[in-house]
Design a protein around this motif. Sequence first.
Motif, PDB file in Angstrom:
ATOM      1  N   GLU A   1       0.807  -1.214   0.000  1.00  8.76           N
ATOM      2  CA  GLU A   1       0.000   0.000   0.000  1.00  8.76           C
ATOM      3  C   GLU A   1       0.843   1.269   0.000  1.00  8.76           C
ATOM      4  OE1 GLU A   1      -2.789  -0.019   3.157  1.00  8.76           O
ATOM      5  OE2 GLU A   1      -3.939  -1.738   2.402  1.00  8.76           O
ATOM      6  N   ASP A   2       2.069   1.197   0.548  1.00  7.02           N
ATOM      7  CA  ASP A   2       2.834   2.435   0.683  1.00  7.02           C
ATOM      8  C   ASP A   2       3.481   2.908  -0.612  1.00  7.02           C
ATOM      9  OD1 ASP A   2       4.996   0.738   0.390  1.00  7.02           O
ATOM     10  OD2 ASP A   2       5.886   1.171   2.333  1.00  7.02           O
ATOM     11  N   ILE A   3       3.164   2.264  -1.745  1.00  8.61           N
ATOM     12  CA  ILE A   3       3.625   2.829  -3.012  1.00  8.61           C
ATOM     13  C   ILE A   3       2.834   4.096  -3.341  1.00  8.61           C
ATOM     14  CG2 ILE A   3       4.385   0.615  -3.942  1.00  8.61           C
ATOM     15  CD1 ILE A   3       1.843   0.668  -5.720  1.00  8.61           C
ATOM     16  N   ARG A   4       1.626   4.245  -2.761  1.00  9.77           N
ATOM     17  CA  ARG A   4       0.817   5.450  -2.926  1.00  9.77           C
ATOM     18  C   ARG A   4       0.998   6.317  -1.681  1.00  9.77           C
ATOM     19  NH1 ARG A   4      -2.624   4.124  -7.320  1.00  9.77           N
ATOM     20  NH2 ARG A   4      -3.035   6.365  -7.441  1.00  9.77           N
ATOM     21  N   LEU A   5       1.062   7.625  -1.891  1.00 12.66           N
ATOM     22  CA  LEU A   5       1.444   8.519  -0.807  1.00 12.66           C
ATOM     23  C   LEU A   5       0.351   9.521  -0.482  1.00 12.66           C
ATOM     24  CD1 LEU A   5       5.085   9.290  -1.972  1.00 12.66           C
ATOM     25  CD2 LEU A   5       4.329   7.536  -0.363  1.00 12.66           C
TER      26      LEU A   5
ATOM     27  N   GLU B   1      -0.981  10.814  -8.202  1.00 12.61           N
ATOM     28  CA  GLU B   1      -1.530   9.711  -8.993  1.00 12.61           C
ATOM     29  C   GLU B   1      -0.524   8.576  -9.176  1.00 12.61           C
ATOM     30  OE1 GLU B   1      -2.525  11.477 -12.698  1.00 12.61           O
ATOM     31  OE2 GLU B   1      -3.979  12.897 -11.844  1.00 12.61           O
ATOM     32  N   HIS B   2       0.743   8.851  -8.956  1.00  8.67           N
ATOM     33  CA  HIS B   2       1.785   7.871  -9.248  1.00  8.67           C
ATOM     34  C   HIS B   2       2.125   7.016  -8.025  1.00  8.67           C
ATOM     35  CE1 HIS B   2       2.041  10.197 -12.834  1.00  8.67           C
ATOM     36  NE2 HIS B   2       2.600  11.247 -12.241  1.00  8.67           N
ATOM     37  N   ALA B   3       2.894   5.972  -8.296  1.00  5.51           N
ATOM     38  CA  ALA B   3       3.425   5.121  -7.230  1.00  5.51           C
ATOM     39  C   ALA B   3       4.926   5.365  -7.131  1.00  5.51           C
ATOM     40  CB  ALA B   3       3.145   3.656  -7.537  1.00  5.51           C
ATOM     41  N   TYR B   4       5.498   5.039  -5.977  1.00  5.15           N
ATOM     42  CA  TYR B   4       6.903   5.360  -5.741  1.00  5.15           C
ATOM     43  C   TYR B   4       7.629   4.142  -5.178  1.00  5.15           C
ATOM     44  CZ  TYR B   4       5.273  10.023  -6.676  1.00  5.15           C
ATOM     45  OH  TYR B   4       4.710  11.112  -7.288  1.00  5.15           O
ATOM     46  N   SER B   5       8.853   3.980  -5.629  1.00  2.00           N
ATOM     47  CA  SER B   5       9.635   2.814  -5.236  1.00  2.00           C
ATOM     48  C   SER B   5      10.020   2.889  -3.761  1.00  2.00           C
ATOM     49  CB  SER B   5      10.895   2.714  -6.097  1.00  2.00           C
ATOM     50  OG  SER B   5      11.847   3.693  -5.713  1.00  2.00           O
ATOM     51  N   GLN B   6      10.615   1.818  -3.276  1.00  2.00           N
ATOM     52  CA  GLN B   6      11.003   1.758  -1.868  1.00  2.00           C
ATOM     53  C   GLN B   6      12.236   2.592  -1.564  1.00  2.00           C
ATOM     54  OE1 GLN B   6      11.228  -0.774  -3.998  1.00  2.00           O
ATOM     55  NE2 GLN B   6      13.158  -1.902  -3.758  1.00  2.00           N
ATOM     56  N   ASP B   7      12.886   3.138  -2.591  1.00  2.00           N
ATOM     57  CA  ASP B   7      14.187   3.787  -2.407  1.00  2.00           C
ATOM     58  C   ASP B   7      14.064   5.246  -1.978  1.00  2.00           C
ATOM     59  OD1 ASP B   7      15.632   1.465  -3.163  1.00  2.00           O
ATOM     60  OD2 ASP B   7      15.137   1.882  -5.244  1.00  2.00           O
ATOM     61  N   PHE B   8      13.034   5.573  -1.227  1.00  2.00           N
ATOM     62  CA  PHE B   8      12.847   6.912  -0.675  1.00  2.00           C
ATOM     63  C   PHE B   8      12.480   6.792   0.798  1.00  2.00           C
ATOM     64  CE2 PHE B   8      11.402   7.294  -5.105  1.00  2.00           C
ATOM     65  CZ  PHE B   8      12.108   8.411  -5.559  1.00  2.00           C
ATOM     66  N   VAL B   9      12.946   7.750   1.602  1.00  2.00           N
ATOM     67  CA  VAL B   9      12.375   7.933   2.926  1.00  2.00           C
ATOM     68  C   VAL B   9      11.061   8.681   2.742  1.00  2.00           C
ATOM     69  CG1 VAL B   9      12.587   9.126   5.132  1.00  2.00           C
ATOM     70  CG2 VAL B   9      14.564   7.942   4.182  1.00  2.00           C
TER      71      VAL B   9
END
Length: 474
Positions: free
Chosen positions: A337-341, A372-380
Amino acid sequence: MKVASLSNPVMSDWLADQGLRLDASPYIAGSLEAKKMLERLPDTVPLASVTSGHNGGIFNGPMFRRVYLTDPEHSVPFVGTKDMMAADLTGLPRLRKSDATSAALSYLQVKPGMTLISCSGFNAGRRAYVRPDMGDCWSSQDTLKVEPDPEEIKSGYLYAFLLSRFGESLVRGSVYGSAVKHIEPHHIAGLPVPRFDEGLEGRIHQLVEYSARLRAQYQAGLVAATKDFFDSVGLPELNKFRWHQQERDLGFEISTAESISLRALNFAPRARRLIEKLASVQGATLGDICAGGSLRTGARFKRIDADPSHGVRLIGQRQAFWIRPEGRWISAAQAPEDIRLQDETILVAARGTFGENEVYSRSVLVTGAWLEHAYSQDFVRLLSGDPDVPGAYLFAFFRSDVAFRILRSLSVGGKQQEYHPRLLREMPIPLAPPADRARIAQTVRYAYQCRDRADILEDKALALLTAAIEEAAG
């Protein structure tokens, strides 16, 4: 590997049209199809006929030894093939001014209205428009400059064509090379540029120009917000902070009763002095601000590719800093779920190396259309849990060079760096009076509204051009 088949054959007469090229790209990447479609239009002209300036208006530059400086008084911003895609140009490398303004390199200064095309490397063929605030920048030899002749064509219209799917197919089809892709000016000089009535070309130009001005406003707004931040918290001297002009971290000692870390970088005097300055004014730790919010990297997951109509675009560390998002489309149902912010989440690039031009420790704000986008795990994922400390306010600090240097000093790891979790939580964040916080946050929000509006106008320009080409081609 690109392969032609019986269902997608290459005809012998196409070889002559493509200069007897034997590689697959111009035949099956859409380049030839786009060229054939444009040939059906009543009026097209070669690209070289609507450009003017140095070397006919389509040029890159010589290879030269680059000397980088950090003092703005003696250097100029330098745009490379990756930098030309960046939304925020604050952190550009800086070329020695005496070299840039010399007779050999002075013509590499870009002009508003030019189209830049990356002409070397894996991503050869990307296009960008030179905004009004980029007139003091120089560009590298790996970037083609296309300078429109104002007597022949409007700059925004020409850029819209080169950015369109037709222009993209033609430019990408001009790429040569295997391991190292390359484009030379003569490869694109003959590209057919469609011409329409002055009214249509003028409308498209105005949309592109307005979009470029809004992106310049976005940049100016962020810079103003960061300056306002340090002025409001009582640390105006940090607006002119120059990391490389500080005394180097050599021969220092640390005595502590706790074994928080054994890495010298985490106690480097330059960064410690910055942290002490931030802690000397009213504020709170990052951990306290994010209590009830988020302060962690994303969950690792397997990417399951999906069609754009059923998936979500996944943004990685590099693409997050570009003007327009690029990235693969994945299935959101098969991802955590945390790919959406949530709105106004700050993403801090959390894995990388210490290169000055690497994105590691740089930050972006996710708001508006980018939700609208999803984000990879490589971010705090940095999300405030305090309604009195909005994410837009925090971002005015996190985009600064001060925050960038402090974040890097909190690194742990070998080749690939990450952040020490305890040191990250203990990072001091100055808090301005509530009215100042609200004003700074609003400046950042307006900047991002300008950015979203710029994207809408650019898309509208492309839609007008595409519709005109398809209608004229029948």
